[in-house]
Structure formats: C-alpha cells, structure tokens
Design an enzyme around this catalytic site. Structure first.
Site, PDB file in Angstrom:
ATOM      1  N   LEU A 236      45.774  36.152  41.286  1.00  0.00           N
ATOM      2  CA  LEU A 236      45.233  36.734  40.134  1.00  0.00           C
ATOM      3  C   LEU A 236      46.027  36.900  38.938  1.00  0.00           C
ATOM      4  CD1 LEU A 236      42.317  37.918  39.253  1.00  0.00           C
ATOM      5  CD2 LEU A 236      43.389  40.129  39.823  1.00  0.00           C
ATOM      6  N   HIS A 237      45.640  36.362  38.085  1.00  0.00           N
ATOM      7  CA  HIS A 237      46.133  36.456  36.680  1.00  0.00           C
ATOM      8  C   HIS A 237      44.999  36.670  35.359  1.00  0.00           C
ATOM      9  CE1 HIS A 237      45.370  31.946  36.161  1.00  0.00           C
ATOM     10  NE2 HIS A 237      45.845  32.027  37.327  1.00  0.00           N
ATOM     11  N   GLY A 238      45.366  36.678  34.297  1.00  0.00           N
ATOM     12  CA  GLY A 238      44.586  36.913  33.305  1.00  0.00           C
ATOM     13  C   GLY A 238      43.487  35.819  32.969  1.00  0.00           C
TER      14      GLY A 238
END
Length: 161
Positions: free
Chosen positions: A12-14
């Site tokens: 999960l990242h932006g």
C-alpha cells in the site's frame, strides 16, 4: 465481497490507496503478506498510507484467508493487496471468491524482465500467473485506473523466460 486483488510488491502506497479508492469505492483493504504481517515497522508505514475512513488489516496469507471468509466482510467492498503472484495463488487456494487479479507493480530485481510498465517478472512469477489464468481467474495488467487495462494473456504471449 472482494472487489479486486492487486499484486504490488510495495503493497500500500499513495498511488494505490487513492487512485484505486476512486475506481473501486472500497470500504476495507486487506494486505495479505507473510513478511509484512511480521514486520512492525512496515505495518506502521502501511497504516500511514491508508485513506481516512477505510478499514485496514495486515495479515499473513492464512490469516487473511480466515478474515476474508468472515461473514461480516460480505457486506463490505474489500480491496486485497498481495506482494507477488505466489501469494495470490496461495490465498486463492484458501478462499472461495474468485475476483479479478490486477497485476500492477513489481519492481526490477535480478533475473526479472520487463513485462509491462512497472511490472517486472521472473519465471516463477509467470508460472504462478499462468496457474491463475488456467484456473479461470481473470488477470488484468494495469498500473493505475487512469491507464488502459491490458489482458495478461496477450502480454504473456510476447514474453519467454
């Protein structure tokens, strides 16, 4: 209900959290990763990327499967993220749902070749992806929702390892 399973080795990242939130309108994210589930620092970093109002669970593959089978999740739109094709394969062996799999981000490493933008694969990755397709799972190749989606099989025919 699982709306999609994404393969992204960064988990999960932006970019994943916000672009896919708009596209899928998910209520919860389940990270299914044995290594992330056992790494407190990584879990803390992942939690910082979770959009407000979205439930987040970071579990091992087997614990994620148990969670995903919980009837309480059947009324929620759940976005599952796994680090690699093997993890997706293993997870799908433990659950009954058969959502589409999004191949979106696998970084360059030794012995990997470019499969599509932002996706590098090795022979093992291809073997697991081929198993998913052979079992009837739709594998879509798409970095973000604003980019065009490609079918795995059409790209697979262009690569040899």
């Amino acid at each position: 209900m699982i709306v999609k399973i994404r393969i992204d080795d960064r988990l999960l990242h932006g970019q994943v959290a916000y672009s896919w939130k708009s596209a899928l309108s998910y209520d919860a994210i389940v990270i299914a990763s044995d290594s992330a589930a056992n790494d407190d620092i990584r879990k803390m970093a992942i939690k910082l990327c979770c959009p407000d109002g979205v439930k987040l669970a970071i579990r091992s593959i087997s614990d994620a499967a148990t969670l995903l089978k919980n009837p309480k999740l059947s009324s929620m739109k759940v976005f599952v993220i796994c680090p690699n094709p093997e993890s997706v394969h293993d997870l799908l062996q433990l659950i009954e749902e058969r959502p589409a799999v999004n191949l979106g981000g696998m970084q360059m490493e030794p012995n990997k070749v470019l499969f599509s933008p932002a996706v590098y694969v090795n022979k093992e990755d291809i073997e697991y992806l081929d198993k998913l397709v052979a079992s009837g799972i739709r594998v879509e190749v798409q970095e973000v929702p604003s980019k065009s989606m490609k079918d795995y099989s059409s790209l697979r025919n262009k690569i040899s390892l």
